[in-house]
Write a protein that holds these residues in place. Structure first.
Motif, PDB file in Angstrom:
ATOM      1  N   SER A 286       0.804  -1.222   0.000  1.00 49.81           N
ATOM      2  CA  SER A 286       0.000   0.000   0.000  1.00 49.81           C
ATOM      3  C   SER A 286       0.835   1.271   0.000  1.00 49.81           C
ATOM      4  N   ALA A 287       2.174   1.146  -0.038  1.00 49.91           N
ATOM      5  CA  ALA A 287       3.027   2.337  -0.056  1.00 49.91           C
ATOM      6  C   ALA A 287       2.753   3.158  -1.309  1.00 49.91           C
ATOM      7  N   MET A 288       2.761   4.475  -1.142  1.00 51.29           N
ATOM      8  CA  MET A 288       2.463   5.356  -2.267  1.00 51.29           C
ATOM      9  C   MET A 288       3.411   5.093  -3.433  1.00 51.29           C
ATOM     10  N   ASP A 289       2.839   4.956  -4.627  1.00 48.65           N
ATOM     11  CA  ASP A 289       3.597   4.692  -5.854  1.00 48.65           C
ATOM     12  C   ASP A 289       4.392   3.397  -5.783  1.00 48.65           C
ATOM     13  N   ASP A 290       4.022   2.496  -4.845  1.00 47.66           N
ATOM     14  CA  ASP A 290       4.716   1.226  -4.665  1.00 47.66           C
ATOM     15  C   ASP A 290       6.221   1.456  -4.489  1.00 47.66           C
ATOM     16  N   HIS A 291       6.574   2.509  -3.731  1.00 50.21           N
ATOM     17  CA  HIS A 291       7.985   2.880  -3.649  1.00 50.21           C
ATOM     18  C   HIS A 291       8.827   1.858  -2.897  1.00 50.21           C
ATOM     19  N   GLN A 292       8.217   1.037  -2.021  1.00 53.33           N
ATOM     20  CA  GLN A 292       9.042   0.058  -1.311  1.00 53.33           C
ATOM     21  C   GLN A 292       9.555  -1.043  -2.249  1.00 53.33           C
ATOM     22  N   THR A 293       8.767  -1.386  -3.255  1.00 50.46           N
ATOM     23  CA  THR A 293       9.256  -2.343  -4.253  1.00 50.46           C
ATOM     24  C   THR A 293      10.453  -1.767  -4.986  1.00 50.46           C
ATOM     25  N   ALA A 294      10.363  -0.482  -5.343  1.00 54.95           N
ATOM     26  CA  ALA A 294      11.485   0.187  -6.010  1.00 54.95           C
ATOM     27  C   ALA A 294      12.687   0.296  -5.080  1.00 54.95           C
ATOM     28  N   ASN A 295      12.446   0.543  -3.790  1.00 57.29           N
ATOM     29  CA  ASN A 295      13.552   0.639  -2.835  1.00 57.29           C
ATOM     30  C   ASN A 295      14.371  -0.646  -2.774  1.00 57.29           C
ATOM     31  N   ALA A 296      13.692  -1.777  -2.861  1.00 55.93           N
ATOM     32  CA  ALA A 296      14.362  -3.072  -2.740  1.00 55.93           C
ATOM     33  C   ALA A 296      15.158  -3.441  -3.990  1.00 55.93           C
ATOM     34  N   ARG A 297      14.899  -2.743  -5.079  1.00 57.11           N
ATOM     35  CA  ARG A 297      15.436  -3.119  -6.391  1.00 57.11           C
ATOM     36  C   ARG A 297      16.963  -3.164  -6.412  1.00 57.11           C
ATOM     37  N   GLU A 298      17.616  -2.125  -5.916  1.00 53.92           N
ATOM     38  CA  GLU A 298      19.073  -2.029  -6.017  1.00 53.92           C
ATOM     39  C   GLU A 298      19.765  -3.058  -5.127  1.00 53.92           C
ATOM     40  N   MET A 299      19.276  -3.217  -3.894  1.00 56.10           N
ATOM     41  CA  MET A 299      19.884  -4.175  -2.970  1.00 56.10           C
ATOM     42  C   MET A 299      19.711  -5.603  -3.486  1.00 56.10           C
ATOM     43  N   ALA A 300      18.546  -5.896  -4.061  1.00 60.87           N
ATOM     44  CA  ALA A 300      18.299  -7.228  -4.607  1.00 60.87           C
ATOM     45  C   ALA A 300      19.176  -7.488  -5.829  1.00 60.87           C
ATOM     46  N   ALA A 301      19.392  -6.455  -6.649  1.00 61.35           N
ATOM     47  CA  ALA A 301      20.202  -6.620  -7.857  1.00 61.35           C
ATOM     48  C   ALA A 301      21.651  -6.954  -7.526  1.00 61.35           C
ATOM     49  N   THR A 302      22.141  -6.478  -6.397  1.00 65.32           N
ATOM     50  CA  THR A 302      23.518  -6.779  -6.002  1.00 65.32           C
ATOM     51  C   THR A 302      23.660  -8.186  -5.423  1.00 65.32           C
ATOM     52  N   GLY A 303      22.544  -8.801  -5.061  1.00 69.00           N
ATOM     53  CA  GLY A 303      22.592 -10.105  -4.412  1.00 69.00           C
ATOM     54  C   GLY A 303      22.601 -10.021  -2.898  1.00 69.00           C
ATOM     55  N   GLY A 304      22.364  -8.817  -2.367  1.00 72.96           N
ATOM     56  CA  GLY A 304      22.338  -8.649  -0.923  1.00 72.96           C
ATOM     57  C   GLY A 304      20.992  -8.927  -0.297  1.00 72.96           C
ATOM     58  N   ALA A 305      19.961  -9.081  -1.123  1.00 72.60           N
ATOM     59  CA  ALA A 305      18.613  -9.297  -0.594  1.00 72.60           C
ATOM     60  C   ALA A 305      17.782 -10.069  -1.592  1.00 72.60           C
ATOM     61  N   THR A 306      16.743 -10.692  -1.079  1.00 63.61           N
ATOM     62  CA  THR A 306      15.692 -11.299  -1.894  1.00 63.61           C
ATOM     63  C   THR A 306      14.413 -10.534  -1.614  1.00 63.61           C
ATOM     64  N   SER A 307      13.726 -10.105  -2.649  1.00 63.42           N
ATOM     65  CA  SER A 307      12.490  -9.346  -2.486  1.00 63.42           C
ATOM     66  C   SER A 307      11.301 -10.218  -2.874  1.00 63.42           C
ATOM     67  N   ILE A 308      10.340 -10.331  -1.963  1.00 64.38           N
ATOM     68  CA  ILE A 308       9.153 -11.158  -2.190  1.00 64.38           C
ATOM     69  C   ILE A 308       7.907 -10.269  -2.102  1.00 64.38           C
ATOM     70  N   PRO A 309       7.098 -10.180  -3.162  1.00 62.27           N
ATOM     71  CA  PRO A 309       5.853  -9.411  -3.049  1.00 62.27           C
ATOM     72  C   PRO A 309       4.961  -9.993  -1.954  1.00 62.27           C
ATOM     73  N   GLN A 310       4.234  -9.134  -1.288  1.00 66.71           N
ATOM     74  CA  GLN A 310       3.414  -9.630  -0.180  1.00 66.71           C
ATOM     75  C   GLN A 310       2.398 -10.660  -0.649  1.00 66.71           C
ATOM     76  N   SER A 311       1.914 -10.528  -1.882  1.00 68.09           N
ATOM     77  CA  SER A 311       0.943 -11.490  -2.411  1.00 68.09           C
ATOM     78  C   SER A 311       1.532 -12.898  -2.527  1.00 68.09           C
ATOM     79  N   LYS A 312       2.868 -13.009  -2.578  1.00 67.88           N
ATOM     80  CA  LYS A 312       3.532 -14.306  -2.690  1.00 67.88           C
ATOM     81  C   LYS A 312       4.303 -14.664  -1.427  1.00 67.88           C
ATOM     82  N   PHE A 313       4.124 -13.856  -0.393  1.00 69.43           N
ATOM     83  CA  PHE A 313       4.845 -14.061   0.860  1.00 69.43           C
ATOM     84  C   PHE A 313       4.073 -15.058   1.710  1.00 69.43           C
ATOM     85  N   THR A 314       4.371 -16.328   1.514  1.00 64.80           N
ATOM     86  CA  THR A 314       3.718 -17.417   2.230  1.00 64.80           C
ATOM     87  C   THR A 314       4.737 -18.101   3.123  1.00 64.80           C
ATOM     88  N   PRO A 315       4.282 -18.879   4.112  1.00 56.63           N
ATOM     89  CA  PRO A 315       5.240 -19.630   4.931  1.00 56.63           C
ATOM     90  C   PRO A 315       6.140 -20.537   4.094  1.00 56.63           C
TER      91      PRO A 315
END
Length: 377
Positions: A286-315
């Motif tokens: 629900s973040a305005m302009d989906d900015h949190q997805t964009a925030n995760a982009r650079e860190m994930a591209a380096t291999g420092g993080a994995t980004s999971i959309p909340q709709s796919k965030f299951t146990p």
């Protein structure tokens, strides 16, 4: 030469923490700092000590025709008060960090011919900063790729300032993790926790192989309404868990954590990359302009993080990603190094250098003007 810098930030941690970091750096250089914020910002504990803080009326944009009319009245009232404040303090530069109080403050600074700058913490230019970007002298950003920047504007990349306690973690090695050693997991969901993390994370940990599960030690921030349920679930799984609604010692806990799971707010990303800690990120949908997805982009591209959309965030999905990172030899340490590579450790100094460069000659004294309190009356 000692100067006065006027900082304007809306009352969320994402705006206030970078402004606070800049204020501390400018003060260390011998300058005076004045903060303009809203009621929320003035109540955040532990920041802007020794700084003159002023609460400014500011209209909240949106809400249809009547909402915009009401907002414009608030903005104009805030602008009048900010002009009185500027005449009172005679700042050399005004710096906006986004949020509604920044709009009337920067409008006042522009009308008073004060050099202006903006700092954007997210990977999508915020609403207030989009309105002001064409008029200020410089736009500083935290990422190489920032969406919704108006054409013709070339941002200056400085990174996102972080607290000194977080930056100190950069000089510490990643915590040793042996095949049989304790695996420390840090889970936060922003300033008030996130219910989805309270639901998914314990169940995901229950799906891990027993050998890994027995090594876990969890620190998790929860909403007050979730904390008893989460505590009971961890007890059922026999997983040691330290739960709280607020983590006042977050830098210390981040320092000994092996893996972070949580939202991808601007300050969170900045702190993870400054410290060099791997992460599984769940952007707030629900973040305005989906900015949190964009925030995760650079860190994930380096291999420092994995980004999971909340709709796919299951146990099941979280357990899968955790096993991939925790059971492959060296995977977490490698991800930590890559997260560190994505950081901007000199962000505070770079931003301070930038705003200092905008300061012109010391302004001549102005004539009698209404004080800030008189303008609010």
């Amino acid at each position: 030469m000692k100067r006065t810098f006027l900082l304007a930030a809306g009352g969320t941690g994402g705006h206030m923490i970078p402004a606070h970091a800049l204020a501390e750096e400018l003060a260390a250089r011998g300058h005076r700092v004045v903060l303009v914020t809203d009621d929320r910002g003035s109540r955040i504990p532990g920041i802007f000590k020794g700084v003159d803080v002023h609460v400014l009326p500011a209209g909240r944009l949106g809400g249809g025709v009547f909402g915009w009319i009401k907002a414009s009245r608030g903005i104009m009232a805030g602008r009048r008060a900010a002009r009185a404040l500027i005449r009172q303090y005679e700042p050399s530069v005004a710096v906006g960090f986004g949020g509604y109080p920044a709009l009337p403050t920067l409008l006042a600074a522009l009308s008073e011919k004060v050099p202006t700058a903006l700092h954007e913490q997210n990977a999508v230019l915020g609403r207030v900063n989009r309105l002001l970007a064409r008029w200020v002298k410089v736009l500083a950003t935290a990422y190489h790729q920032v969406d919704r920047v108006p054409k013709g504007i070339e941002p200056v990349i400085v990174g996102n300032p972080v607290r000194a306690e977080i930056l100190a973690l950069r000089d510490q090695p990643y915590p040793p993790l042996t095949e049989e050693g304790v695996f420390r997991l840090l889970v936060t969901g922003g300033s008030q926790g996130a219910s989805v993390l309270s639901t998914v994370v314990p169940d995901a940990l229950g799906l891990l192989p027993i050998a890994l599960r027995q090594r876990l030690q969890v620190t998790q921030q929860c909403r007050p309404e979730d904390i008893d349920k989460v505590r009971a679930r961890y007890a059922e799984l026999d997983i040691p868990a330290d739960l709280a609604t607020y983590l006042g010692d977050l830098p210390e806990r981040l320092g000994w954590s092996h893996l972070f799971v949580g939202r991808s707010g601007a300050s969170t990303i900045a702190e993870l990359t400054a410290a060099g800690r791997p992460a599984i990120l769940v952007p707030l949908p629900s973040a305005m302009d989906d900015h949190q997805t964009a925030n995760a982009r650079e860190m994930a591209a380096t291999g420092g993080a994995t980004s999971i959309p909340q709709s796919k965030f299951t146990p099941q999905q979280l357990a899968k990603q955790m096993q991939k990172m925790a059971l492959e030899p060296g995977a977490l340490a490698t991800a930590a190094a890559r997260a560190r590579d994505a950081g901007y450790p000199q962000a505070t100094q770079a931003l301070a250098d930038l705003v200092e460069s905008l300061a012109g000659p010391t302004p001549a004294p102005v004539g009698p003007a209404a004080t800030f309190k008189e303008a609010l009356a």
